[in-house]
Motif scaffolding. Structure first.
Motif, PDB file in Angstrom:
ATOM      1  N   MET A  39      -6.764   0.449  -5.547  1.00 21.00           N
ATOM      2  CA  MET A  39      -6.092   1.475  -6.338  1.00 21.00           C
ATOM      3  C   MET A  39      -4.915   0.834  -7.060  1.00 21.00           C
ATOM      4  N   ASN A  62      -0.682   4.737  -7.951  1.00 20.06           N
ATOM      5  CA  ASN A  62      -1.487   5.688  -7.197  1.00 20.06           C
ATOM      6  C   ASN A  62      -1.333   5.464  -5.699  1.00 20.06           C
ATOM      7  N   HIS A  91       1.908   6.939  -4.580  1.00 21.04           N
ATOM      8  CA  HIS A  91       1.805   8.404  -4.528  1.00 21.04           C
ATOM      9  C   HIS A  91       1.183   8.857  -3.209  1.00 21.04           C
ATOM     10  N   HIS A  92       0.083   8.240  -2.832  1.00 14.62           N
ATOM     11  CA  HIS A  92      -0.607   8.637  -1.595  1.00 14.62           C
ATOM     12  C   HIS A  92       0.227   8.269  -0.361  1.00 14.62           C
TER      13      HIS A  92
END
Length: 223
Positions: A50, A54, A57-58
């Protein structure tokens, strides 16, 4: 959350935060990667394929759910699991899905069960075999994961180096390979290569995170 809600309802709301944090294939992949040992955001982004943005963010969602924590190391942000029991919780969810979701059962049957018909080695069996000198244990994860923690006595032979390192392994002794967990293909592929080369080989029933979660002995790389 309203303070007027009954305590049980308020607790369930908090429990749901954890469940919500788990409700993502990308975040489950991040938890599997972190179960191998703490890592930087950049390394995690490569491990789960990823973007860094991203991944961050996770990771923030996982942190809000109490599943990971972070620290600064120079310019890097390093993440780790908050609890060694997390792989066991995730494993419970996976087991439930295997038993009750037909699609999961089909994927496991077609991609894992058919690939290896031999019964894998249980954790307690491997512990006894290793202590008795009845098996050679190989860790086929990348070197960085091995250095962060591994089964004592295991030899680190990353899968891509296995063909040229076969001579290091005793042909007369059973080889047990392990990797990141029950759905990691590295150990399956290692066992296939070993058998084609004339070795007796099996895989561990799951992987290093589950071994660690059972509070079995672990070792770390020292310089």
């Amino acid at each position: 959350m309203s303070p007027d809600l009954p305590p049980k309802k308020r607790l369930f709301e908090q429990f749901a935060r954890v469940a919500k944090a788990l409700a993502s294939a990308n975040r489950l992949a991040l938890l599997e990667a972190l179960a191998q040992g703490e890592r930087s955001v950049e390394t995690l982004s490569q491990a789960v394929d990823m973007s860094v943005a991203n991944t961050s963010h996770h990771l923030q969602i996982l942190r809000d759910g109490g599943l990971v924590q972070s620290r600064k190391e120079g310019l890097q942000v390093i993440y780790r699991l908050t609890d060694d029991a997390i792989p066991t919780v995730v494993g419970g969810i996976c087991g439930l899905a295997e038993r009750h979701l037909a699609e999961v059962e089909r994927i496991v049957r077609e991609n894992f069960d058919r690939r290896d018909s031999l019964t894998p080695v249980r954790r307690d069996q491997l512990l006894q075999m290793a202590r008795a000198g009845e098996a050679t244990v190989i860790d086929v994860r990348p070197a960085g994961e091995y250095e962060a923690g591994h089964i004592p006595g295991a030899i680190n032979i990353p899968l891509d180096t296995l063909p040229e390192r076969l001579a290091e392994l005793p042909i007369e002794q059973e080889i047990v390979a392990y990797c990141r967990g029950p759905y990691c293909m590295l150990a399956f592929e290692a066992v296939e290569k070993l058998r084609l080369s004339g070795y007796r080989a099996r895989r561990l029933e799951d992987g290093f995170p589950e071994w660690k979660a059972e509070q079995l002995p672990i070792a770390k790389h020292t310089q």
